[in-house]
Design a protein around this motif. Structure first.
Motif, short mmCIF file in Angstrom:
data_model
loop_
_atom_site.label_atom_id
_atom_site.label_comp_id
_atom_site.label_asym_id
_atom_site.label_seq_id
_atom_site.Cartn_x
_atom_site.Cartn_y
_atom_site.Cartn_z
N LYS A 70 3.92 1.48 -0.98
CA LYS A 70 4.65 1.59 -2.23
C LYS A 70 3.80 2.35 -3.25
N ASP A 71 2.49 2.11 -3.18
CA ASP A 71 1.58 2.80 -4.09
C ASP A 71 1.52 4.30 -3.82
N LYS A 104 0.83 -1.19 0.00
CA LYS A 104 0.00 0.00 0.00
C LYS A 104 0.87 1.26 0.00
N TYR A 106 3.77 6.30 -3.80
CA TYR A 106 4.68 7.01 -4.69
C TYR A 106 4.19 7.02 -6.13
N ARG A 107 3.08 6.35 -6.35
CA ARG A 107 2.50 6.35 -7.69
C ARG A 107 1.44 7.44 -7.71
N ARG A 108 1.44 8.22 -8.75
CA ARG A 108 0.48 9.32 -8.82
C ARG A 108 -0.78 8.85 -9.54
N PHE A 109 -1.89 8.97 -8.85
CA PHE A 109 -3.16 8.59 -9.48
C PHE A 109 -3.79 9.84 -10.07
N THR A 110 -4.16 9.77 -11.31
CA THR A 110 -4.70 10.96 -11.97
C THR A 110 -6.14 10.78 -12.42
#
Ligand SMILES: [Zn+2]
Length: 76
Positions: A60-61, A58, A63-67
């Motif tokens: 780790k996610d 979770k 650092y992922r950008r949700f757009t």
């Protein structure tokens, strides 16, 4: 000595960590379970490790950008 001690390894309570609280868990040698003093979470070493793995994924996610928020905001 039947007093509860910290286990060999200090595991972080996964339930607390989900709320951004960093709590070490204690080990109950009789039940062979780790437990948290702050919340009611308890579980075997295997369960704690499994929960921690979920949290690790979770975060780790993070650092992922949700757009793609359009699906949520247009839902009326
Ligand atoms: Zn806890």
């Amino acid at each position: 000595m039947a007093q509860a001690t910290k286990g060999r390894l200090n595991y972080r309570c996964p339930s607390c960590f989900k709320r951004d609280i960093d709590m070490d868990m204690f080990y109950d040698p009789i039940k062979k379970e780790y437990y948290c003093l702050r919340c009611q979470f308890h579980g075997t070493e295997e369960e704690v490790l499994k929960e921690n793995e979920v949290i690790r994924l979770k975060y780790k996610d993070m650092y992922r950008r949700f757009t793609d928020f359009e699906d949520f905001s247009n839902d009326k």
